[in-house]
Enzyme design. Structure first.
Site, short mmCIF file in Angstrom:
data_model
loop_
_atom_site.label_atom_id
_atom_site.label_comp_id
_atom_site.label_asym_id
_atom_site.label_seq_id
_atom_site.Cartn_x
_atom_site.Cartn_y
_atom_site.Cartn_z
N SER A 22 0.83 -1.20 0.00
CA SER A 22 0.00 0.00 0.00
C SER A 22 0.87 1.26 0.00
O SER A 22 1.87 1.34 0.72
CB SER A 22 -0.89 0.00 1.24
OG SER A 22 -1.71 1.15 1.25
N LYS A 46 -3.96 1.97 -2.14
CA LYS A 46 -3.42 3.11 -1.38
C LYS A 46 -4.22 3.32 -0.10
O LYS A 46 -5.43 3.14 -0.07
CB LYS A 46 -3.47 4.37 -2.25
CG LYS A 46 -2.92 5.59 -1.57
CD LYS A 46 -2.29 6.56 -2.55
CE LYS A 46 -1.73 7.79 -1.81
NZ LYS A 46 -1.06 7.43 -0.53
N ASN A 70 9.55 9.06 3.02
CA ASN A 70 8.37 9.68 2.44
C ASN A 70 7.52 10.24 3.56
O ASN A 70 7.44 9.69 4.66
CB ASN A 70 7.57 8.68 1.61
CG ASN A 70 6.51 7.98 2.43
OD1 ASN A 70 5.43 8.54 2.69
ND2 ASN A 70 6.82 6.77 2.87
N GLY A 73 1.69 11.51 3.86
CA GLY A 73 0.67 11.90 4.84
C GLY A 73 -0.72 11.44 4.47
O GLY A 73 -1.70 12.17 4.64
N LEU A 74 -0.82 10.22 3.92
CA LEU A 74 -2.12 9.61 3.66
C LEU A 74 -3.00 10.43 2.73
O LEU A 74 -4.21 10.56 2.95
CB LEU A 74 -2.85 9.36 4.99
CG LEU A 74 -2.30 8.23 5.85
CD1 LEU A 74 -3.02 8.16 7.18
CD2 LEU A 74 -2.40 6.90 5.12
N CYS A 132 1.06 4.33 10.51
CA CYS A 132 1.54 5.41 9.63
C CYS A 132 2.30 6.46 10.44
O CYS A 132 1.75 7.04 11.38
CB CYS A 132 0.39 6.10 8.91
SG CYS A 132 0.98 7.46 7.89
N LYS A 167 -1.73 -3.98 10.02
CA LYS A 167 -0.37 -3.60 9.61
C LYS A 167 0.33 -2.87 10.75
O LYS A 167 -0.12 -1.83 11.20
CB LYS A 167 -0.41 -2.71 8.36
CG LYS A 167 0.97 -2.42 7.78
CD LYS A 167 0.89 -1.78 6.40
CE LYS A 167 2.27 -1.57 5.80
NZ LYS A 167 2.19 -0.96 4.44
N GLY A 245 9.01 -4.99 3.72
CA GLY A 245 10.15 -4.20 4.15
C GLY A 245 11.40 -4.50 3.35
O GLY A 245 12.09 -5.48 3.60
N GLY A 267 7.42 -2.95 -1.74
CA GLY A 267 7.07 -1.54 -1.61
C GLY A 267 7.95 -0.62 -2.43
O GLY A 267 7.76 -0.46 -3.63
#
Lengths: 303, 245, 303, 245
Positions: A22, A46, A70, A73-74, A132, A167, A245, A267
């Site tokens: 994601s 996403k 990164n 910020g969603l 997050c 997650k 990861g 990812g």
């Protein structure tokens, strides 16, 4: 004999264990123009929240040795757009199992989003992100406390009968109590790890590279940390683990599975090479033969 | 999006810290003016986004400035070196949007994509006026190339060492060119300064730190009048009315 | 004018901020044959415990992208050998400030070691390591709990009047309460970060590469994580920070200092290039000029 | 310890997955038999420790086996490529310890350092018998070189495809060579098997995953009868009486 790369995740059969993670694959539309999305084991869409979000100001990206920071910020169009508009469009492009990735800033937000995702025919798996690092409330804080992780899982479990994965963040001293709390509250599986908070400084401008100051560190540099977390969680829990990861090769997919992962998310590798997932998938059978692996499922947690 | 290995045929300094790199590849795809490529640089995790300066059959010309480790590594590369590129990224300039006389406004290394833009506009029979801004005379690039294409080129330098003293905005006010459509590419302060001086009939090529360059990471999102847009995927070129400046 | 690279650490003047990190420089004897140890800002000696230790079985090393895992397990000759035999021999080689790095498995072990180090004339600074990931009791556990960190610091503070630095682990959700606990108990400074636990698997042999299964991950890959931790601790505390984690260039020394470090330890870089420290030190003045830095101390925490 | 850039002058496959690399450098230091070098391989964080097969004025010969990503990258390198090496690492074999007839026992790629060892022993006027073990005939290396130096060479292969069928231990029992001192280098099982069959007057060259190769990280420590020792710094060659096997 032909190599069997299929795995079963929360009762759903994946033709291979490779899942774009994601936040590194959008909603699949961009890559649909490059390759057939049916080649993927599954797709983690996403990260989505109850309300639409613009996310953080730019710069949102900082390069590092072996990866990047990164602080997106969603950014997302909100859960309603996902279930009513986006998910059907992605489904029209492929039959690949779709994973909705849900973030929130309060337990109930997670719950409402999961209810909406549960009601969406095109969503096969729900991945609840309590890790997050780039939002200034909620987000990761749910993933660093067993009680909070349990509360979110409990609420999400109430909201859906679909396979539910939580997650988790690597930003903890001990993943085991958090992983067990999620398992005890009925999670069908765990995804780990999310990114590690990091910072880079522009020494010429004498300020952080990222407008958000800090961001989530991901990329090949994280691989050994992810393997360790996956092994710890897989050893402590009975539910399946999606390893995530730093994976960018077929050998690393196999290493992650030997550590205990049932499936593997790719990812940052997508960001350097948009064809990373199909490249890894194509390489798997040859590597399996080399290692005398007939059935990929046989090596899960073999160490 | 196309992934392809190119071979460096030339990599020449053309101004302080600025290089022209020519790359060749069999069956190299034709790229649109204003699109960009992502170059894989050994030792760097992320690719480097560089705007296409000129795309010709089997050949690609980049003009780039050394701004960090990645571009420094590129500048050190010898002819014959192979590079893996992602090409055909971004939307590029809208040639068809120009009904008649075209005005090109560029600053610094931002003038790079104007080379192909000028070529394609001229091929479409459009008269072209170009206003190019630089810090100083030694940094001037592309003037000769644009003139050779039949463009009416005016230069401004911040220190007055060549052409009009001042910025592209000053050039615009002194030259007062006639135009039906315009294209802007340069540093953000220049574009912000031009924005209020120019009509709606034009477009701006934006830049931002990118993650993937392919629309996957949402690392280069900007707000527009039509909602969030990714510079790499929905841009880098945006019509003026989309920019909420 | 000439660039001033000197910094002050716990009242002690270092001619430059570059310190080889404990565990990546032995006791200095090997490098003394390669270059003059007086060029170094200070030297962090190999981690020492109350009793001599053989450490873990081999393999103790696993390579990773951008770094390595180590599971040496605190091999050392014991504090008595350090203070009576080793420290005097190192002092005979250089006048460079010497940092004794102390590890333990109980609060009192830390205390006794600090008392012995305090009584050793050749030791200038004591660095208490509550963050070793490669021992199966004690070690890191002291560094993941503010109360335990406070207890060790309190005991160590009682034991010595020499500058006392506490070396912290990145394996925590929030470094601030731990850093503050050390500061409140009288620590003169903090060193962060130690390594992050990681694991690699030999996919041919289907077992962990390390005999210890897991090891501490260090190297350039850790740099953005270290910069973030240093900045968090420097923002929360008044005491000086020694930044450690993935530093291998003069630019990274400066980035670490801008994040808030007063001095910088160079670790894994010594393992790839034994001349890493003098190379970085030689490069500092030119980089400072480039960045218009006359006095290195001026940029500490400048962001 | 010396850090120096070498240029690859040859990099030739001499057996399955085994290569001979020749490196040249002006004023290259003379290295002792049994010492090793640490080679910086682009893209790998740690250097790769490789034993010195032959050190000559201005030239260094390595014989190495491809066992992972680092050695695979080395094997792909073309002549002309530059490599940065740390040289003069480890203690090396003790030539002076041999009062008369020398016996060399090597297995697989472990025979590599016996080339220079044999040369130096012969230069010191010592008679040399060499017992070399390999899996199969196609993997045999260095026999001709050692014979050319005047050594009495006996080969054993596990599959019997050449020489004595079996291991170096079998060769030892069948050949029953006369010797005053011996040197062993090969895989751990071979050395462990030889250990009880051989007298005290000899030494063993050990191997282990290393971090630095320079004694800094204590990553390759083994227990000895005289306490812990680092293979990279205190070895790789250890007298039999130091090994607590």
């Amino acid at each position: 004999m032909v190599s069997d790369t299929s795995v079963t995740l929360g009762g759903i059969r994946l033709k291979n264990p490779v899942i774009p993670a994601s936040g590194t694959f959008g909603f699949g539309f961009e890559m649909a123009a490059c390759y057939d999305l049916n080649r993927l084991g599954a797709i983690a869409l996403k990260g989505t929240t109850l309300e639409p979000r613009f996310g953080n100001p730019t710069p949102r990206i900082a390069e590092c040795t072996g990866g990047l920071l990164n602080a997106v910020g969603l950014q997302n169009p909100g859960i309603d757009a996902l279930v009513s508009d986006i998910a059907p469009k992605v489904r029209a492009l492929c039959d690949t199992p779709l994973i909705a990735n849900i973030s929130g800033f309060a337990v109930d937000e997670y719950g409402i989003c999961c209810e909406k995702a549960d009601a969406c025919a095109e969503i096969d798996i729900i991945e609840v992100n309590i890790s997050c690092p780039n939002v200034h409330q909620g987000g990761m804080t749910f993933g660093t406390d067993p009680a909070a992780a349990a509360a979110v899982t409990r609420r999400a479990r109430k909201a859906t009968s679909k396979p539910l994965f939580i997650k988790l963040t690597p930003n903890v001293s001990d993943i085991v109590p958090i992983a067990k709390a999620c398992e005890d509250e009925g999670a069908d599986g765990l995804t780990l790890i999310n990114t590690l908070p990091g910072m880079r400084i522009d020494i010429r401008r004498r300020k952080p590279v990222l407008a958000n100051r800090t961001g989530g560190f991901s990329g090949p540099a994280l691989f050994p940390i992810a393997v360790r977390f996956v092994n710890q969680a897989a050893t402590a829990c009975r539910i399946p683990i999606i390893g995530c990861g730093g994976v960018s090769t077929a050998e690393e997919v196999i290493e992650m599975m030997m550590a205990g992962a049932t499936a593997v998310q790719v990812g940052s590798a997508n960001l350097r090479d948009p064809l990373a997932c199909p490249t890894i998938i194509d390489a798997l059978p040859a590597v399996m033969k080399q290692l005398n692996i007939d059935k990929l499922e046989d090596i899960i947690g073999i160490i | 999006m196309d992934k392809k290995r190119y071979t460096i045929s030339a990599n020449i300094p053309i101004a302080p810290q600025v290089y022209r790199m020519e790359l060749t590849a069999e069956a190299a795809p034709q790229l649109r003016a204003g699109q960009f490529v992502e170059v894989a640089v050994p030792g760097q995790f992320l690719r480097r986004p560089l705007s296409v300066s000129l795309s010709e059959p089997g050949r690609l010309t980049l003009r780039y400035k050394v701004v960090g480790g990645g571009t420094a590594a590129l500048a050190a590369m010898q002819p014959g070196t192979e590079l893996e590129l992602l090409t055909g990224l971004g939307n590029g300039f809208d040639i068809d949007a120009c009904p008649g006389r075209a005005l090109l406004l560029g600053g610094g290394i931002g003038v790079a994509p104007l080379h192909q833009l000028c070529r394609d506009l001229r091929a479409a029979g459009r008269p072209v006026t170009a206003l190019l801004g630089f810090n100083t005379a030694s940094e001037i690039i592309l003037c000769d190339e644009l003139r050779a294409l039949g463009a009416d080129v005016h230069v401004a330098t911040a220190d007055g060492s060549a052409g009009i003293r001042g910025f592209v905005t000053d050039a615009l006010q002194q030259v007062t060119p006639k135009f039906d459509y315009y294209y802007v590419c340069g540093p953000m302060p220049m574009m912000r300064a031009l924005y209020p001086l120019l009509p709606d009939c034009g477009e701006y090529s934006l830049e931002e730190r990118m993650g993937c360059g392919t629309g996957l990471c949402f690392g280069c999102t900007i707000p527009t009048t039509d909602g969030p847009r990714r510079i790499c995927h929905d841009g880098p070129v945006f019509k003026k009315n989309l920019l909420p400046w």
